[in-house]
Design a protein around this motif. Structure first.
Motif, PDB file in Angstrom:
ATOM      1  N   VAL A 192       0.870  -1.056   0.017  1.00  0.00           N
ATOM      2  CA  VAL A 192       0.025  -0.126  -0.063  1.00  0.00           C
ATOM      3  C   VAL A 192       0.802   1.321   0.074  1.00  0.00           C
ATOM      4  N   LEU A 193       1.873   1.096   0.731  1.00  0.00           N
ATOM      5  CA  LEU A 193       2.559   2.231   0.796  1.00  0.00           C
ATOM      6  C   LEU A 193       3.673   2.587  -0.306  1.00  0.00           C
ATOM      7  N   ALA A 194       4.242   1.439  -0.861  1.00  0.00           N
ATOM      8  CA  ALA A 194       4.764   1.646  -2.112  1.00  0.00           C
ATOM      9  C   ALA A 194       4.134   2.213  -3.271  1.00  0.00           C
ATOM     10  N   ALA A 195       2.761   1.667  -3.330  1.00  0.00           N
ATOM     11  CA  ALA A 195       1.828   2.049  -4.396  1.00  0.00           C
ATOM     12  C   ALA A 195       1.502   3.901  -4.138  1.00  0.00           C
ATOM     13  N   ASP A 253      -8.570   5.054  -5.550  1.00  0.00           N
ATOM     14  CA  ASP A 253      -8.566   3.915  -6.473  1.00  0.00           C
ATOM     15  C   ASP A 253      -7.374   3.638  -7.228  1.00  0.00           C
ATOM     16  N   GLU A 254      -6.615   4.747  -7.364  1.00  0.00           N
ATOM     17  CA  GLU A 254      -5.142   4.640  -8.174  1.00  0.00           C
ATOM     18  C   GLU A 254      -4.363   3.678  -7.398  1.00  0.00           C
ATOM     19  N   ILE A 255      -4.223   3.792  -5.838  1.00  0.00           N
ATOM     20  CA  ILE A 255      -3.502   2.840  -5.283  1.00  0.00           C
ATOM     21  C   ILE A 255      -3.917   1.533  -5.288  1.00  0.00           C
ATOM     22  N   LEU A 256      -5.228   1.158  -5.392  1.00  0.00           N
ATOM     23  CA  LEU A 256      -5.946  -0.046  -5.417  1.00  0.00           C
ATOM     24  C   LEU A 256      -5.510  -0.765  -6.672  1.00  0.00           C
ATOM     25  N   ALA A 257      -5.564   0.158  -8.007  1.00  0.00           N
ATOM     26  CA  ALA A 257      -5.396  -0.473  -9.212  1.00  0.00           C
ATOM     27  C   ALA A 257      -4.015  -0.636  -9.247  1.00  0.00           C
ATOM     28  N   THR A 258      -3.068  -0.031  -8.736  1.00  0.00           N
ATOM     29  CA  THR A 258      -1.555  -0.589  -8.722  1.00  0.00           C
ATOM     30  C   THR A 258      -1.434  -1.764  -7.925  1.00  0.00           C
ATOM     31  N   ILE A 259      -2.090  -1.970  -7.050  1.00  0.00           N
ATOM     32  CA  ILE A 259      -1.981  -3.329  -5.882  1.00  0.00           C
ATOM     33  C   ILE A 259      -2.450  -4.461  -6.797  1.00  0.00           C
ATOM     34  N   GLN A 260      -3.708  -4.231  -7.571  1.00  0.00           N
ATOM     35  CA  GLN A 260      -4.334  -5.267  -8.251  1.00  0.00           C
ATOM     36  C   GLN A 260      -3.756  -5.593  -9.457  1.00  0.00           C
ATOM     37  N   ALA A 261      -2.757  -5.089 -10.006  1.00  0.00           N
ATOM     38  CA  ALA A 261      -1.855  -5.256 -11.302  1.00  0.00           C
ATOM     39  C   ALA A 261      -1.145  -6.571 -10.966  1.00  0.00           C
ATOM     40  N   ASP A 262      -0.713  -6.765  -9.768  1.00  0.00           N
ATOM     41  CA  ASP A 262       0.093  -7.867  -9.245  1.00  0.00           C
ATOM     42  C   ASP A 262      -0.771  -8.921  -8.423  1.00  0.00           C
TER      43      ASP A 262
END
Length: 359
Positions: A192-195, A253-262
């Motif tokens: 979460v923090l990295a995103a 939503d942007e952080i969630l999308a970044t996490i969901q990519a992996d």
């Protein structure tokens, strides 16, 4: 002729005696009579009556250990309720399950794999990493299997309202309890923090406290924020609201999308306003699944009976811990991407549930 008749009579008598002995003794070892086939009322379709192992197999008396989590966390309290409820149903087999405190997901997976624990609760994303040998795992686990979903995990970051933090980006520079050592919470916090562009080791003052200890430190003013993967509402967060004002941190939503990519198994979760004392607005966060895992080398009949006992104890678990209401067959394999133990698979199949091939 008379001699032949006498011989035939003796032979017939022997045949009748053997048949009589077979009918009296067959299938009645140890003084317990069991039907040779079919199913009685209340019996699962697989042919095992309640309280009887199917297929004529037996279970050895066993004392099993189940890893939970740290004090103050959902795993710790819920795990105790789960063990008590399952033990009530497994008593006839002389199988007992002892709930043991641990560092939660990562530690539970490692200890199960090493044979130092027999069962454990873990986040499904951590289990996926364990089987791939990624994240907190230097090599794939080889002796772990899935049983099924326990409940929905919810990632919750709370901060002292005095910090003014409202979003993840606002946490930079703060002293934060990122989750207990050995837990899946730490790995998720790092994601979460990295995103959000925050380095967990450089951009915050990282603390590794149990959920209970973090709650105490928050109230004493020793830390600014705490990260939790807990059921909603979480007891440790409720405790904090009794003595301080909290800010509930939103994940964009942007952080969630970044996490969901992996990690596509993370989805949106909204904690509605009023869930916690003083929470005036909805909090946008994320969720995954907590699941029950076991040693892959546990025998099939033992895991079958454990699975049966667990999913047929939802009401009893819920009476001891509110999260128990989520223990149900509906959705019991949702989000499980790792191999399912044959004993668990057999129970689910008998219940009419499609078991995915995750092998």
């Amino acid at each position: 002729m008379k001699k032949m008749k006498k011989t035939l009579a003796l032979a017939l008598a022997c045949v009748m005696t053997v048949g009589l002995l077979a009918s009296c003794g067959g299938g009645n070892q140890g003084g317990t009579s069991q039907p040779s086939g079919g199913s009685s009322a209340g019996q699962p379709s697989g042919g095992s009556s309640a309280g009887q192992p199917s297929g004529g197999s037996t279970i050895e008396p066993q004392d099993l250990v189940m890893g939970t989590g740290s004090s103050g966390g959902t795993y710790f309290a819920l795990g105790g309720a789960m063990a008590n409820a399952m033990n009530n149903k497994l008593a006839e087999y002389q199988v007992t399950i002892s709930a043991q405190a641990s560092g939660a997901s990562v530690e539970n997976m490692n200890l199960i794999n090493q044979g130092e624990m027999d069962l454990g609760i873990a986040m499904n994303n951590v289990a996926a990493n364990a089987f791939e040998g990624t994240g907190a795992f230097s090599a794939p686990v080889t002796n772990v299997a899935s049983i099924g979903v326990v409940y929905n995990e919810v990632y919750q970051i709370v901060a002292n309202a005095s910090t003014g933090a409202k979003n993840v980006e606002d946490l930079k520079g703060l002293k934060i309890a990122v989750g207990p050592a050995g837990s899946g919470t730490v790995g998720l916090t790092e994601k979460v923090l990295a995103a959000a562009g925050i380095d967990i080791d450089k951009d915050i003052q990282r603390q590794s406290d149990s959920f209970g200890d973090a709650a105490t430190k928050m109230q004493d003013g020793h830390i600014d924020a705490a990260c939790n993967v807990l059921a909603v509402p979480a007891a440790s967060i409720q405790e904090m609201t009794t003595s301080m004002d909290l800010s509930y941190i939103n994940i964009s939503d942007e952080i969630l999308a970044t996490i969901q990519a992996d990690a596509p198994y993370f989805t949106r979760k909204v904690i509605e306003a009023g869930t916690y004392n003083g929470q005036t607005e909805d909090c946008n966060t994320i969720t995954c699944k907590a699941a029950l895992y076991c040693r892959a080398d546990l025998d099939e009949e033992t895991v079958y009976q454990i699975t049966k006992a667990f999913y047929e104890s939802g009401d009893e678990i819920a009476a001891a811990h509110a999260t128990g209401k989520e223990v149900q067959l509906e959705g019991c394999l949702d989000g499980i991407t790792t191999p399912i133990h044959p004993g668990a698979a057999r129970y689910f199949t008998e219940m009419g549930i499609t078991v995915p091939d995750n092998g």
